[in-house]
Design a protein around this motif. Structure first.
Motif, PDB file in Angstrom:
ATOM      1  N   PHE A 145       0.877  -1.144   0.069  1.00  0.00           N
ATOM      2  CA  PHE A 145       0.160   0.213   0.208  1.00  0.00           C
ATOM      3  C   PHE A 145       1.010   1.176   0.016  1.00  0.00           C
ATOM      4  N   LEU A 146       1.804   1.342   1.167  1.00  0.00           N
ATOM      5  CA  LEU A 146       2.853   2.474   1.097  1.00  0.00           C
ATOM      6  C   LEU A 146       3.525   2.920  -0.345  1.00  0.00           C
ATOM      7  N   SER A 147       3.790   1.632  -0.805  1.00  0.00           N
ATOM      8  CA  SER A 147       4.909   1.662  -2.137  1.00  0.00           C
ATOM      9  C   SER A 147       4.025   2.328  -3.091  1.00  0.00           C
ATOM     10  N   ILE A 148       2.726   1.759  -3.304  1.00  0.00           N
ATOM     11  CA  ILE A 148       1.777   2.517  -4.298  1.00  0.00           C
ATOM     12  C   ILE A 148       1.463   3.963  -3.989  1.00  0.00           C
ATOM     13  N   VAL A 149       1.229   4.258  -2.897  1.00  0.00           N
ATOM     14  CA  VAL A 149       0.930   5.774  -2.533  1.00  0.00           C
ATOM     15  C   VAL A 149       2.126   6.361  -2.812  1.00  0.00           C
ATOM     16  N   PHE A 150       3.309   6.086  -2.489  1.00  0.00           N
ATOM     17  CA  PHE A 150       4.393   6.645  -2.688  1.00  0.00           C
ATOM     18  C   PHE A 150       4.794   7.067  -3.908  1.00  0.00           C
ATOM     19  N   ILE A 151       4.662   5.842  -4.750  1.00  0.00           N
ATOM     20  CA  ILE A 151       5.073   6.301  -6.265  1.00  0.00           C
ATOM     21  C   ILE A 151       3.800   7.290  -6.872  1.00  0.00           C
ATOM     22  N   ASN A 152       2.753   7.184  -6.405  1.00  0.00           N
ATOM     23  CA  ASN A 152       1.670   8.179  -7.044  1.00  0.00           C
ATOM     24  C   ASN A 152       1.952   9.583  -6.621  1.00  0.00           C
ATOM     25  N   LYS A 153       2.481   9.782  -5.124  1.00  0.00           N
ATOM     26  CA  LYS A 153       2.836  10.948  -4.545  1.00  0.00           C
ATOM     27  C   LYS A 153       3.988  11.443  -5.072  1.00  0.00           C
ATOM     28  N   ARG A 154       5.014  10.750  -5.561  1.00  0.00           N
ATOM     29  CA  ARG A 154       6.185  11.152  -6.112  1.00  0.00           C
ATOM     30  C   ARG A 154       6.022  11.809  -7.556  1.00  0.00           C
ATOM     31  N   ARG A 155       4.933  10.851  -8.180  1.00  0.00           N
ATOM     32  CA  ARG A 155       4.933  11.374  -9.659  1.00  0.00           C
ATOM     33  C   ARG A 155       4.019  12.813  -9.671  1.00  0.00           C
ATOM     34  N   SER A 156       2.940  12.968  -8.642  1.00  0.00           N
ATOM     35  CA  SER A 156       2.396  14.268  -8.757  1.00  0.00           C
ATOM     36  C   SER A 156       3.324  15.306  -8.395  1.00  0.00           C
ATOM     37  N   ALA A 157       4.352  15.193  -7.506  1.00  0.00           N
ATOM     38  CA  ALA A 157       5.125  15.916  -6.951  1.00  0.00           C
ATOM     39  C   ALA A 157       6.235  16.664  -8.191  1.00  0.00           C
ATOM     40  N   ASP A 158       6.310  15.531  -9.114  1.00  0.00           N
ATOM     41  CA  ASP A 158       7.187  15.825 -10.258  1.00  0.00           C
ATOM     42  C   ASP A 158       6.424  17.108 -11.196  1.00  0.00           C
ATOM     43  N   THR A 159       5.107  17.146 -11.086  1.00  0.00           N
ATOM     44  CA  THR A 159       4.687  18.092 -11.754  1.00  0.00           C
ATOM     45  C   THR A 159       4.368  19.413 -10.967  1.00  0.00           C
ATOM     46  N   GLY A 160       4.803  19.327  -9.893  1.00  0.00           N
ATOM     47  CA  GLY A 160       5.017  20.725  -9.030  1.00  0.00           C
ATOM     48  C   GLY A 160       3.473  20.599  -8.252  1.00  0.00           C
ATOM     49  N   LEU A 161       2.549  19.811  -8.424  1.00  0.00           N
ATOM     50  CA  LEU A 161       1.463  19.783  -7.681  1.00  0.00           C
ATOM     51  C   LEU A 161       1.482  19.852  -6.008  1.00  0.00           C
ATOM     52  N   ILE A 162       2.368  18.904  -5.782  1.00  0.00           N
ATOM     53  CA  ILE A 162       2.337  18.909  -4.135  1.00  0.00           C
ATOM     54  C   ILE A 162       3.889  18.711  -3.809  1.00  0.00           C
TER      55      ILE A 162
END
Lengths: 367, 172
Positions: free
Chosen positions: A137-154
């Protein structure tokens, strides 16, 4: 996207066929006269591919907390390995059926009452399902977060990455204790957890490299991967070859010097008795000497044909390594190599490639 | 054999002009060029083709030497003064691997330092090509070339703040 070749076009059919063959042999093996023969190869494959899939997320988390930019393209490949993790939880649930044939402490070997508090099936599967579920669960959440952070949203999920890495070390220590060490219930080793999760990460790096080389040739946009990325990953692989071997050696040397009967038994079986001796030396050669010599050279790291062959040998070495850790504890006097072992392993490979393919759809390579 | 060559020293106060000149020079192959700068310039590393450094051979031979000493020294000492420890054979390769590994790192690192000093010709008495300005606010390069080459290169330095040409004896 590049011109797809036949292998890429038919990947679903090929992996599907491998999975079906794997399932057939798992069912046949489980119902045969020697069910432990099938379940031990199942366990080896389960540990290998779960470790590789988890290493994808760990690779990304390591790059996150070290603030590294060299692997920004490699990590996209690494993250798509994580899609195998939900599958591996299902595989863990299936393994409950085979438990009596895997764990000797259920009926074959008597263990003291104090150990029975820890070593009993409900608690063992409870803690491992909880731990692996949490990590997935944490790995999937982390990857999603990491990818949105790349776009500068979070914000960049750096604290999240730290939590993930600590949990990885803790939970994989339990996995190693429960699924490798408990197979010889009287033997214990405190370094086993670290030994196992380092081996997982090392194998994961080799699979990332293989996947990146294949992707560069057949899947990804033409200029996505660069020679420098492969040089960097080759260096990391070289470093981990030495680190992993130093852990194997720390384990060996202490037990060899101490020569305590309860400890030496485990090691004597693997290092000095036929046929495990040959297998032990072959994983040392495949997982350590081959990468040490070939990746020492810059050309060995930058030439993708050479480095992907080395990575394949490392993966093979890791398989043999886990095999030597697991199997001699279950069937100490028989080395089974037959169509059943190949079919089950190919089934796992098919399942892994299929989920990797799905992962690439779900977490696409950025253009 | 010693021959006489022209030595051209070009000094730049402007970074962009300096990089522009380097960019033009990178078209020439086999140029004897030495670049000075008060700070590390990544563009220069990318523009000028470099031979792989010879330091790595020092590291490699140091590491091999370390492994050999790491095995030879403990084996010699245990054989010279035999003390059986823990019932183990005297020559315990398993344990000596650790010593060999550590000495490999120690000698590898030490030889790397020696190789660095050797290749940078340090410490040196005379700083023939060096100009104190290169450590302050100027970028510079020194090119050794024969007459024909020099004529071709000359226009490149039109934007330089200072160009000095003299002759120097070169080992061929």
């Amino acid at each position: 996207m590049k011109e797809n070749n036949a292998l890429v076009k038919n990947i679903r059919i090929i992996t599907g066929a491998l999975i079906v063959a794997g399932i057939v042999f798992v069912v046949l093996g489980a119902r045969s006269n020697e069910p432990s023969r099938m379940w031990q190869i199942y366990l080896v494959n389960f540990l290998l591919w779960t470790g590789v899939a988890q290493a994808g997320a760990i690779f990304s988390a390591v790059l996150e907390i070290t603030n590294a930019r060299w692997g920004s393209r490699m990590r996209s490949v690494a993250e798509s390995l994580v899609s195998f993790l939900p599958v591996s939880i299902v595989l863990l649930l299936i393994m409950i059926i085979g438990s009596p044939h895997i764990f000797p402490w259920i009926s074959k070997v008597e263990i003291p009452a104090a150990k029975q508090i820890y070593l009993n099936l409900p608690f063992l599967y409870g803690r491992n399902l909880l731990g692996m579920g949490l990590l997935t669960f944490l790995s999937i959440v982390f990857i999603n977060k990491r990818r949105s952070a790349d776009t500068g949203l979070i914000e960049r999920p750096r604290k999240f990455a730290v939590v993930l890495l600590i949990l990885y070390a803790v939970i994989y220590t339990f996995v190693a204790f429960d699924f490798i060490m408990s197979l010889s219930p009287h033997w214990y080793s405190t370094i086993m957890g670290m030994h196992f999760f380092t081996a997982c990460f090392y194998t994961g790096l080799s699979v990332i490299l293989m996947s990146a080389v294949f992707g560069r040739w057949h899947l990804f946009p033409a200029d996505f991967m660069r020679d420098k990325d492969f040089h960097d990953l080759g260096k990391l692989l070289f470093g981990f070859a030495i680190f992993w071997m130093s852990l194997v050696w720390s384990q060996f040397l202490v037990i060899w010097y101490g020569n305590m009967p309860e400890e030496t038994e485990f090691l004597h079986l693997r290092f000095y008795e036929h046929p495990w001796q040959t297998m032990t030396w072959s994983f040392i050669i495949l997982g350590f000497f081959v990468p040490l010599i070939i990746l020492l050279n810059k050309k060995g790291k930058t030439n993708q044909i050479v480095s992907s062959i080395v990575a394949t040998l490392i993966l093979l070495g890791s398989f043999v390594h886990l095999y030597v850790l697991v199997v001699p504890s279950i069937t100490p006097h028989h080395l089974y190599i037959g169509i059943q072992e190949f079919a089950v392993s190919l089934g796992f490979i098919g399942l892994f490639i299929l989920s990797h393919d799905v992962g690439l759809k779900y977490w696409p390579i950025p253009d | 054999m010693i021959s006489v060559k022209n030595r051209l020293k070009a000094v730049y106060n402007d970074y962009t002009k300096f990089i522009k000149a380097i960019d033009k020079l990178s078209g020439f192959v086999d140029l004897d060029i030495e670049v000075f700068s008060p700070m590390p310039l990544h563009e220069v590393f990318e523009l000028l083709p470099q031979k792989p450094s010879g330091v790595r051979w020092f590291t490699f031979s140091g590491a091999i030497l370390g492994i050999i000493i790491g095995f030879a020294f403990p084996i010699y000492t245990v054989l010279d003064w035999p003390l059986i420890t823990g019932g183990k054979p005297l020559v315990t390769v398993q344990a000596f691997i650790i010593i060999a590994f550590e000495l490999m790192i120690l000698f590898g690192a030490g030889f790397t330092l020696l190789g660095l000093l050797f290749h940078a010709k340090l410490p040196r008495q005379s700083l023939a090509n060096y100009d104190p300005k290169f450590s302050e606010n100027s970028f510079g390069m020194i090119i050794k070339a024969d007459d024909d080459e020099l004529e071709k290169l000359r226009p490149i330095f039109s934007e330089a703040d200072d160009v000095v040409v003299d002759t120097v004896e070169v080992d061929v």
